[in-house]
Design a protein around this motif. Structure first.
Motif, PDB file in Angstrom:
ATOM      1  N   ILE A  57       0.905  -1.355  -0.204  1.00  0.00           N
ATOM      2  CA  ILE A  57       0.109   0.019  -0.012  1.00  0.00           C
ATOM      3  C   ILE A  57       0.861   1.132  -0.062  1.00  0.00           C
ATOM      4  CG2 ILE A  57      -1.808   1.517   1.160  1.00  0.00           C
ATOM      5  CD1 ILE A  57      -2.839  -1.250   2.326  1.00  0.00           C
ATOM      6  N   HIS A  58       0.599   1.964  -0.929  1.00  0.00           N
ATOM      7  CA  HIS A  58       1.391   3.467  -1.014  1.00  0.00           C
ATOM      8  C   HIS A  58       0.482   4.538  -0.698  1.00  0.00           C
ATOM      9  CE1 HIS A  58       4.826   1.089  -2.884  1.00  0.00           C
ATOM     10  NE2 HIS A  58       5.500   2.309  -3.123  1.00  0.00           N
ATOM     11  N   TRP A  59       0.951   5.217   0.651  1.00  0.00           N
ATOM     12  CA  TRP A  59      -0.220   6.102   0.824  1.00  0.00           C
ATOM     13  C   TRP A  59       0.514   7.314   1.340  1.00  0.00           C
ATOM     14  CZ3 TRP A  59      -3.937   6.535   5.382  1.00  0.00           C
ATOM     15  CH2 TRP A  59      -5.236   7.365   5.108  1.00  0.00           C
ATOM     16  N   ALA A  78       3.042   8.596  -9.727  1.00  0.00           N
ATOM     17  CA  ALA A  78       2.336   9.598  -8.807  1.00  0.00           C
ATOM     18  C   ALA A  78       3.064  10.018  -7.790  1.00  0.00           C
ATOM     19  CB  ALA A  78       0.948   9.299  -8.598  1.00  0.00           C
ATOM     20  N   GLU A  79       3.937   8.824  -7.141  1.00  0.00           N
ATOM     21  CA  GLU A  79       4.388   9.001  -5.867  1.00  0.00           C
ATOM     22  C   GLU A  79       6.018   9.742  -5.881  1.00  0.00           C
ATOM     23  OE1 GLU A  79       4.117   6.276  -7.454  1.00  0.00           O
ATOM     24  OE2 GLU A  79       6.054   5.233  -7.384  1.00  0.00           O
ATOM     25  N   TRP A  80       6.121  10.137  -7.601  1.00  0.00           N
ATOM     26  CA  TRP A  80       7.345  10.786  -7.598  1.00  0.00           C
ATOM     27  C   TRP A  80       7.061  12.317  -8.081  1.00  0.00           C
ATOM     28  CZ3 TRP A  80      13.111   9.708  -8.168  1.00  0.00           C
ATOM     29  CH2 TRP A  80      13.189   8.388  -7.777  1.00  0.00           C
ATOM     30  N   LEU A  81       5.889  12.559  -8.083  1.00  0.00           N
ATOM     31  CA  LEU A  81       5.273  13.814  -8.735  1.00  0.00           C
ATOM     32  C   LEU A  81       6.171  15.109  -8.398  1.00  0.00           C
ATOM     33  CD1 LEU A  81       3.091  15.426 -10.505  1.00  0.00           C
ATOM     34  CD2 LEU A  81       1.952  15.651  -8.194  1.00  0.00           C
ATOM     35  N   LYS A 126       7.007   5.894   5.185  1.00  0.00           N
ATOM     36  CA  LYS A 126       7.360   7.036   4.774  1.00  0.00           C
ATOM     37  C   LYS A 126       8.125   6.936   3.391  1.00  0.00           C
ATOM     38  CE  LYS A 126      11.828   8.590   5.689  1.00  0.00           C
ATOM     39  NZ  LYS A 126      13.130   9.266   6.149  1.00  0.00           N
ATOM     40  N   HIS A 127       7.566   7.282   2.400  1.00  0.00           N
ATOM     41  CA  HIS A 127       8.171   7.493   0.926  1.00  0.00           C
ATOM     42  C   HIS A 127       9.131   8.551   0.938  1.00  0.00           C
ATOM     43  CE1 HIS A 127       8.183   6.505  -3.375  1.00  0.00           C
ATOM     44  NE2 HIS A 127       7.841   5.445  -2.898  1.00  0.00           N
ATOM     45  N   HIS A 128       9.510   8.600  -0.500  1.00  0.00           N
ATOM     46  CA  HIS A 128      10.905   9.615  -0.639  1.00  0.00           C
ATOM     47  C   HIS A 128      10.222  11.309  -0.069  1.00  0.00           C
ATOM     48  CE1 HIS A 128      12.052   5.937  -2.838  1.00  0.00           C
ATOM     49  NE2 HIS A 128      11.575   6.422  -4.204  1.00  0.00           N
ATOM     50  N   PHE A 220      13.064  -1.848   2.774  1.00  0.00           N
ATOM     51  CA  PHE A 220      13.806  -0.377   2.468  1.00  0.00           C
ATOM     52  C   PHE A 220      14.045  -0.490   1.040  1.00  0.00           C
ATOM     53  CE2 PHE A 220      15.370  -1.593   6.703  1.00  0.00           C
ATOM     54  CZ  PHE A 220      15.319  -0.490   7.228  1.00  0.00           C
ATOM     55  N   ASP A 221      13.698   1.086   0.738  1.00  0.00           N
ATOM     56  CA  ASP A 221      13.786   1.284  -0.684  1.00  0.00           C
ATOM     57  C   ASP A 221      14.615   3.047  -0.671  1.00  0.00           C
ATOM     58  OD1 ASP A 221      12.975   1.659  -3.222  1.00  0.00           O
ATOM     59  OD2 ASP A 221      11.226   2.483  -3.011  1.00  0.00           O
ATOM     60  N   GLY A 222      15.025   3.271  -1.743  1.00  0.00           N
ATOM     61  CA  GLY A 222      15.569   4.643  -1.903  1.00  0.00           C
ATOM     62  C   GLY A 222      17.034   4.461  -1.440  1.00  0.00           C
ATOM     63  N   THR A 223      17.599   3.448  -1.771  1.00  0.00           N
ATOM     64  CA  THR A 223      18.889   3.031  -1.128  1.00  0.00           C
ATOM     65  C   THR A 223      20.107   2.972  -2.192  1.00  0.00           C
ATOM     66  OG1 THR A 223      18.380   0.850  -1.126  1.00  0.00           O
ATOM     67  CG2 THR A 223      18.335   1.839   0.890  1.00  0.00           C
ATOM     68  N   TRP A 224      19.835   3.649  -3.576  1.00  0.00           N
ATOM     69  CA  TRP A 224      20.699   3.352  -4.584  1.00  0.00           C
ATOM     70  C   TRP A 224      21.742   4.507  -4.685  1.00  0.00           C
ATOM     71  CZ3 TRP A 224      15.039   3.421  -5.478  1.00  0.00           C
ATOM     72  CH2 TRP A 224      14.583   4.667  -5.386  1.00  0.00           C
ATOM     73  N   ASP A 225      21.392   5.562  -3.878  1.00  0.00           N
ATOM     74  CA  ASP A 225      22.708   6.687  -4.074  1.00  0.00           C
ATOM     75  C   ASP A 225      24.104   6.448  -3.398  1.00  0.00           C
ATOM     76  OD1 ASP A 225      21.090   8.539  -5.397  1.00  0.00           O
ATOM     77  OD2 ASP A 225      19.937   9.279  -3.591  1.00  0.00           O
ATOM     78  N   TYR A 279      13.263  -7.805  -7.737  1.00  0.00           N
ATOM     79  CA  TYR A 279      12.133  -8.102  -8.566  1.00  0.00           C
ATOM     80  C   TYR A 279      11.003  -7.005  -8.633  1.00  0.00           C
ATOM     81  CZ  TYR A 279      14.942 -11.939 -10.341  1.00  0.00           C
ATOM     82  OH  TYR A 279      15.801 -12.912 -10.825  1.00  0.00           O
ATOM     83  N   GLU A 280      11.215  -5.701  -9.112  1.00  0.00           N
ATOM     84  CA  GLU A 280      10.426  -4.719  -8.822  1.00  0.00           C
ATOM     85  C   GLU A 280       9.665  -4.644 -10.314  1.00  0.00           C
ATOM     86  OE1 GLU A 280      11.109  -1.249  -6.400  1.00  0.00           O
ATOM     87  OE2 GLU A 280      10.119  -0.122  -8.006  1.00  0.00           O
ATOM     88  N   ARG A 281       8.524  -4.869 -10.425  1.00  0.00           N
ATOM     89  CA  ARG A 281       7.830  -4.747 -11.857  1.00  0.00           C
ATOM     90  C   ARG A 281       8.521  -5.680 -13.100  1.00  0.00           C
ATOM     91  NH1 ARG A 281       7.480  -0.204 -14.537  1.00  0.00           N
ATOM     92  NH2 ARG A 281       9.105   0.706 -13.722  1.00  0.00           N
TER      93      ARG A 281
END
Ligand code: H79
Length: 471
Positions: A57-59, A78-81, A126-128, A220-225, A279-281
């Protein structure tokens, strides 16, 4: 003449043994790489694995904008708007003044996910963008400072747990709301800021783990930097901290980097964290990528092409019909993985009609056929063009998506595995016949939906006899 021949023989012999010699030996000595060489296999891990199908769930604030900023619709995720429309952080976060999801009912969400057949739910804490669904003491950007004011994450955890669903926490390390975040550490100022950011992240995770001790997983996400990749030791420290705070908790591979900057898999090729989350999408190839069946992994998918957060216009891309969603769930399970199917409720806390229909459809299918999904894994059978195999012990499930032209489904068994019986999920026998060594024909069933045939197999048997059980 003798010497070159001997040399060739020696080289050939060496080449034969090389893989065995090098196997198990570490190329690099790593302190912050994989912490084990085998699959994790305690009770909590088996629980994670056996669930097989969950909801994502992305909210967040992006759920209010729905892909539109100042009258313009952006077709990207949309979550990158905020990134697409180049919205400054203060302006983006000012949307908090309007965060008041009057249509939100945690129990309704939980009932919907339960009825859809999901065994766990992964929630964006918490998203980006940096907006926290819990009242964090680490930042002003939380639900506590909105007109809503409630601990929405807490309500969700309770409601899902009350329905018997496990809760997993999505957490983005990258945080657009915190000026201390850095993508790269190029100077002393960057490093100092990022050290502060690390403490901030630790504090947030500590809050999540202690406020909601029933949490079963951190994703976890957003760990590529480069900043995170260059802090492999820290990623291991976070994993260990969570495991100390929440006994049994599982952590995905995406958090992790080793001291040489390798992500997911360490520089020796070993999986970090508890399960692979790359394996994302997309999904592994059932013919070429069979090595994934040896480890734990979880894929995740969107229903439109690439929308995780709520986007008001789903006509911008192909939207997978429910049967296509199910196909991906089954594909994942057939290769020993889990699948998390994404939902993006809107800013008022409501799910769109398409998502409700999807949940209903999946739930109906899972109620009848869930036996072929929950607790099942890779069958070890050759890929079939009519669909997928899953397996639980000596029970192999054929999940038929593509009816063949003829009336027979071809089943090639691994050498020495005999089919002893075939039936529908409700027990009705299905005709089958041995047609060649390690090969059977199984009757098709008339059905407008994907259906399941349950095979009882005898893996210890020698070659079977031809049987004429076709009805
Ligand atoms: O939460 C959902 C997505 O928003 C998030 N993961 C799922 C679960 C996600 N964000 N980004 N991605 C997935 C893909 C990453 C793309 C990147 Fe880039 C490539 C990040 C850095 C390089 C594109 C180019 C985005 C920023 C620059």
């Amino acid at each position: 003449m003798k010497h070159p021949l001997r040399l060739t023989a020696c080289l050939l012999l060496a080449a034969c043994f090389l893989p065995f010699v090098s196997h198990g030996e570490e190329k690099y000595e790593l302190k912050y790489g994989a912490q084990r060489t085998e699959k994790r296999d305690d009770e909590a891990m088996r629980r994670f694995r056996d669930h097989r199908v969950g909801a994502f769930i992305h909210w967040g604030l992006y759920s209010m904008a729905g892909g539109e900023w100042k009258g313009k619709i952006y077709p990207g995720a949309a979550e990158w708007l905020k990134a697409w429309a180049k919205v400054p952080s203060d302006e983006w976060l000012a949307q908090m003044d309007r965060w008041n999801p009057t249509g939100f009912d945690a129990r309704e969400w939980a009932r919907m996910m339960k009825a859809a057949g999901f065994r766990y739910v992964k929630i964006t804490t918490k998203h980006h963008e940096g907006f926290c669904l819990w009242p964090s003491a680490t930042t002003p950007y939380t639900v506590a400072n909105t007109p809503c004011g409630r601990d929405l994450l807490g309500e969700l955890v309770k409601a899902f747990n009350d329905e018997g669903l496990d809760v997993h926490f999505y957490f983005s390390v990258m945080d657009w709301s915190n000026p201390d975040y850095r993508t790269q550490l190029n100077c002393r100022e960057d490093s100092t800021a990022f050290e502060r950011f690390k403490r901030f992240t630790e504090a947030q995770l500590r809050e999540l783990a202690t406020r909601y001790p029933s949490v079963k997983d951190f994703w976890f996400d957003g760990t590529w930097d480069a900043s995170v990749k260059g802090n492999g030791a820290w990623t291991l420290q976070l994993e260990n901290m969570l495991k100390d705070l929440v006994p049994g908790v599982t952590v995905n591979s995406r958090l992790r980097a080793d001291e040489r900057g390798s992500r997911h898999f360490d520089s020796n090729g070993r999986l970090m964290g508890d399960y692979e989350s790359g394996y994302e999408r997309r999904l592994p190839d059932p013919v070429r990528d069979l090595q994934v069946t040896l480890r734990d992994w979880e894929a995740c998918m969107t229903v439109p092409e690439n929308q995780w957060g709520y986007h008001k216009d789903w006509s911008l891309s192909y939207v997978k019909p429910p049967v296509e969603v199910l196909r991906r769930v089954v594909h994942a399970v057939s290769m020993g993985g889990n699948m998390a199917v994404n939902f993006g409720p809107d800013g008022t806390g409501r799910f769109r009609q398409e998502e409700k229909e999807l949940a209903d459809w999946l739930g109906n299918w899972m109620r009848h056929n869930g036996e072929a999904i929950y607790g099942c894994g890779y069958a070890g059978f050759e890929k079939a063009d009519w669909g997928y195999y899953t397996r639980k012990g000596d029970t192999v499930y054929m999940i038929v998506f593509n009816q063949p032209f003829g009336a027979r489904l071809r089943v090639k068994t691994p050498a020495g595995t005999a089919v002893r019986g075939a039936s529908l999920i409700d027990g009705t026998p299905v005709g089958f016949m041995e047609t060649a060594r390690d090969e059977y024909n199984v009757n098709t069933v008339e059905s407008s939906e994907p259906y399941v045939i349950r095979l009882t197999v005898d893996a210890g048997s020698a070659e079977g006899k031809y049987r004429d059980a076709l009805t």
